[in-house]
Scaffold this motif. Structure first.
Motif, short mmCIF file in Angstrom:
data_model
loop_
_atom_site.label_atom_id
_atom_site.label_comp_id
_atom_site.label_asym_id
_atom_site.label_seq_id
_atom_site.Cartn_x
_atom_site.Cartn_y
_atom_site.Cartn_z
N CYS A 95 6.61 -1.27 -3.08
CA CYS A 95 7.14 -1.24 -1.72
C CYS A 95 6.06 -1.63 -0.71
CB CYS A 95 7.68 0.15 -1.41
SG CYS A 95 8.36 0.37 0.23
N GLY A 96 4.85 -1.09 -0.90
CA GLY A 96 3.75 -1.44 0.00
C GLY A 96 3.41 -2.92 -0.05
N ILE A 97 3.40 -3.50 -1.25
CA ILE A 97 3.12 -4.93 -1.38
C ILE A 97 4.22 -5.75 -0.73
CG2 ILE A 97 2.92 -6.81 -3.08
CD1 ILE A 97 1.46 -4.74 -4.89
N PHE A 98 5.47 -5.34 -0.93
CA PHE A 98 6.59 -6.02 -0.29
C PHE A 98 6.47 -5.97 1.23
CE2 PHE A 98 10.71 -5.67 1.80
CZ PHE A 98 11.23 -6.93 1.52
N MET A 99 6.09 -4.81 1.77
CA MET A 99 5.96 -4.66 3.23
C MET A 99 4.81 -5.52 3.76
SD MET A 99 8.53 -2.94 3.96
CE MET A 99 8.24 -2.84 5.68
N LEU A 100 3.74 -5.64 3.00
CA LEU A 100 2.63 -6.51 3.41
C LEU A 100 3.11 -7.96 3.48
CD1 LEU A 100 -0.37 -6.92 4.05
CD2 LEU A 100 -0.76 -7.12 1.60
N GLY A 101 3.86 -8.39 2.46
CA GLY A 101 4.41 -9.75 2.46
C GLY A 101 5.37 -9.97 3.61
N ALA A 102 6.22 -8.98 3.89
CA ALA A 102 7.16 -9.10 4.99
C ALA A 102 6.43 -9.20 6.33
CB ALA A 102 8.12 -7.91 5.00
N THR A 103 5.36 -8.47 6.47
CA THR A 103 4.55 -8.55 7.70
C THR A 103 3.95 -9.94 7.85
OG1 THR A 103 4.02 -6.20 7.53
CG2 THR A 103 2.60 -7.54 8.93
N MET A 104 3.44 -10.49 6.78
CA MET A 104 2.84 -11.82 6.84
C MET A 104 3.90 -12.88 7.18
SD MET A 104 0.19 -11.52 3.66
CE MET A 104 -0.45 -13.17 3.82
N VAL A 105 5.09 -12.76 6.61
CA VAL A 105 6.16 -13.72 6.93
C VAL A 105 6.57 -13.59 8.39
CG1 VAL A 105 8.60 -14.25 6.50
CG2 VAL A 105 7.04 -13.92 4.58
N ALA A 106 6.70 -12.38 8.87
CA ALA A 106 7.10 -12.18 10.26
C ALA A 106 6.07 -12.75 11.23
CB ALA A 106 7.32 -10.70 10.54
N THR A 107 4.80 -12.51 10.98
CA THR A 107 3.78 -12.94 11.93
C THR A 107 3.42 -14.43 11.80
OG1 THR A 107 2.03 -12.18 10.44
CG2 THR A 107 2.74 -10.67 12.17
N SER A 108 3.61 -15.01 10.61
CA SER A 108 3.22 -16.42 10.46
C SER A 108 4.41 -17.39 10.44
CB SER A 108 2.38 -16.61 9.21
OG SER A 108 3.12 -16.25 8.07
N VAL A 109 5.63 -16.90 10.19
CA VAL A 109 6.79 -17.79 10.14
C VAL A 109 7.76 -17.52 11.28
CG1 VAL A 109 8.78 -18.50 8.76
CG2 VAL A 109 6.59 -18.08 7.65
N LEU A 110 8.15 -16.28 11.47
CA LEU A 110 9.17 -15.96 12.46
C LEU A 110 8.62 -15.93 13.89
CD1 LEU A 110 11.07 -13.12 10.58
CD2 LEU A 110 11.67 -15.54 10.73
N CYS A 111 7.50 -15.30 14.10
CA CYS A 111 6.97 -15.15 15.45
C CYS A 111 6.53 -16.49 16.08
CB CYS A 111 5.83 -14.14 15.47
SG CYS A 111 6.39 -12.47 15.12
N PRO A 112 5.98 -17.43 15.34
CA PRO A 112 5.63 -18.71 15.97
C PRO A 112 6.85 -19.49 16.50
CG PRO A 112 4.38 -18.45 13.96
CD PRO A 112 5.39 -17.34 14.01
#
Length: 141
Positions: A95-112
């Motif tokens: 779960c922690g690894i999944f949340m880290l990946g989700a954070t990276m996707v949100a900050t590098s793909v969705l937020c830009p």
């Protein structure tokens, strides 16, 4: 695996006084063992009387009262406190690894893809904080 430690006793120690002395000498070890399982019991074997022992509820050790109580017996459902406990569960780690990946996707793909720089910064801040916090909570699973 049961926990153990060594205690030096003086020559005046008797079979009746040895268990209270062991409980007092090992108070920190017992409290640490009981911290996660206050409903468990501690069984202290009497080294001066083979086969004799005293059972003490962890709740008493955590409260600071280290009196041996041989008339109280643990429930059949209680588990020994010496069992090795896994600090991270595989589910919590995943779960922690999944949340880290989700954070990276949100900050590098969705937020830009935000409409203006101010929205992009808010997206990055909120998603990083929210998903990071959820990742930490995953560690408690």
């Amino acid at each position: 695996m049961p926990r153990s430690f060594a205690v030096s006793l003086d020559r005046l120690t008797t079979a009746e006084t040895v268990i209270p002395q062991i409980l007092e000498a090992g108070r920190h070890e017992f409290a640490a063992a009981c911290a996660d399982r206050p409903e468990a019991w501690i069984r202290v074997f009497n080294p001066l009387d083979p086969g004799a022992y005293g059972d003490v509820p962890c709740a008493l050790m955590l409260c600071g009262e280290a009196e041996a109580s041989t008339e109280l017996a643990p429930d059949a459902d209680s588990e020994p406190i010496g069992a090795a406990q896994q600090p991270w569960s595989p589910i919590g780690l995943g779960c922690g690894i999944f949340m880290l990946g989700a954070t990276m996707v949100a900050t590098s793909v969705l937020c830009p893809r935000a409409r203006d720089p101010r929205d992009a910064q808010r997206c990055s801040d909120y998603s990083g904080a929210a998903l990071g916090t959820l990742g930490v909570f995953c560690g408690f699973i």
